[in-house]
Design an enzyme around this catalytic site. Structure first.
Site, PDB file in Angstrom:
ATOM      1  N   LYS A 187       8.330  -2.527  -5.378  1.00  0.00           N
ATOM      2  CA  LYS A 187       7.051  -2.403  -4.931  1.00  0.00           C
ATOM      3  C   LYS A 187       6.602  -3.634  -6.173  1.00  0.00           C
ATOM      4  O   LYS A 187       5.757  -4.332  -6.583  1.00  0.00           O
ATOM      5  CB  LYS A 187       6.478  -0.829  -5.099  1.00  0.00           C
ATOM      6  CG  LYS A 187       5.911  -0.112  -3.900  1.00  0.00           C
ATOM      7  CD  LYS A 187       5.255   0.928  -3.992  1.00  0.00           C
ATOM      8  CE  LYS A 187       5.691   2.413  -4.673  1.00  0.00           C
ATOM      9  NZ  LYS A 187       5.106   3.333  -5.388  1.00  0.00           N
TER      10      LYS A 187
ATOM     11  N   ASP B  30       1.905   0.559  -2.000  1.00  0.00           N
ATOM     12  CA  ASP B  30       1.228   1.433  -3.287  1.00  0.00           C
ATOM     13  C   ASP B  30       0.548   2.419  -2.380  1.00  0.00           C
ATOM     14  O   ASP B  30       1.344   2.219  -0.764  1.00  0.00           O
ATOM     15  CB  ASP B  30       0.070  -0.096  -3.925  1.00  0.00           C
ATOM     16  CG  ASP B  30      -1.542   0.928  -3.017  1.00  0.00           C
ATOM     17  OD1 ASP B  30      -1.436   0.202  -2.135  1.00  0.00           O
ATOM     18  OD2 ASP B  30      -1.464  -0.286  -4.102  1.00  0.00           O
TER      19      ASP B  30
END
Length: 265
Positions: free
Chosen positions: A132, A150
């Site tokens: 991420k 996320d």
């Protein structure tokens, strides 16, 4: 209006619906971007690590002084731990974050001559950096397309019926198959913006949602337009002026969204 029935949707139908949804989100949030302030890849990398379990607004308050005192990887590696902890205290988990940032600086100096690498396979070897965080840096600092899964992104793509998967890496790949690679970074931005502003975790503003007609989860939140309008946040808040950049969003957002990009890894 009833929720969209996708029980018989074909893979082609899913792709078409997903891309239409994305086009409308682009029209709704043409200014979408990373909401962490940065000037260099290193600054974005550090800011993204600091954003775990706090808001981007909160991170943006501490990073100017952090980067003034520690402007490069070598400075981060050699930082006084107590000094850095005091700077990072407002972001929460400041001892662990200080440790991550100092170790990150050391790893960059030792293995990459102090520079942030521009490849996913290199970034994910750094302390505190997972897919991420790597995709945030690649997409926004290097122009390399990537999907940032996320908490907002994962929640919304499941609500949209784009995937039922929950593992972030599996979600990244499944959603990536629905869109051209060139769209991945902006897709991440507009979905995250939508999650922060309209499609909230607990009380989504369904009655004010621009993509309601393509959403199988319509109705899980407030459907009355007037009541839904009161749930909107940021520049969509009642009485707040829309903004072409970021200043009005900050002014309309006293504390940001506590979910933030949360627990980026």
């Amino acid at each position: 209006m009833k929720p969209l029935d996708i029980s018989h949707e074909t893979p082609v139908g899913l792709k078409r619906r997903a891309r239409k949804t994305y086009r409308v989100l682009q029209e709704t949030y043409p200014y979408a971007r990373a909401e962490l302030d940065f000037e260099t890849p290193l600054q974005l990398l550090v800011a993204t690590i600091l954003s775990a379990q706090t808001t981007d607004v909160g991170v943006n308050k501490v990073t100017p002084e952090l980067f003034r005192r520690f402007p490069d990887a070598a400075a981060l590696a050699g930082a006084d731990r107590t000094e850095m902890e005091e700077l990072l205290r407002p972001t929460g988990f400041y001892r662990a974050k200080t440790n991550s940032v100092i170790n990150l600086g050391a790893a960059l100096v030792e293995r990459f001559d102090g520079e942030v690498p521009g490849r996913l396979k290199d970034l994910v070897t750094l302390p505190g950096v997972g897919r991420k965080t790597a995709n945030v840096v690649l997409g926004n600092a290097f122009g390399v397309p990537g999907i940032t899964v996320d908490t907002h992104f994962g929640r919304l793509v499941r609500r949209f019926g784009w995937t039922e998967l929950t593992d972030p890496v599996e979600v990244e790949h499944a959603v990536g198959e629905l869109f051209p690679r060139k769209d991945w970074t902006m897709l991440s931005h507009v979905v995250i913006f939508h999650g922060r502003r309209i499609c909230h975790a607990k009380r989504p503003a369904c009655g004010a949602c621009p993509i309601a007609r393509w959403c199988p989860s319509y109705g899980i939140g407030e459907t009355d337009p007037a009541l839904a309008e009161k749930l909107l946040k940021f520049e969509k808040a009642p009485g707040a002026a829309p903004f072409p950049g970021t200043e009005a969003a900050d002014a309309a957002t006293p504390g940001g969204d506590p979910a933030g990009p949360g627990a980026r890894g």
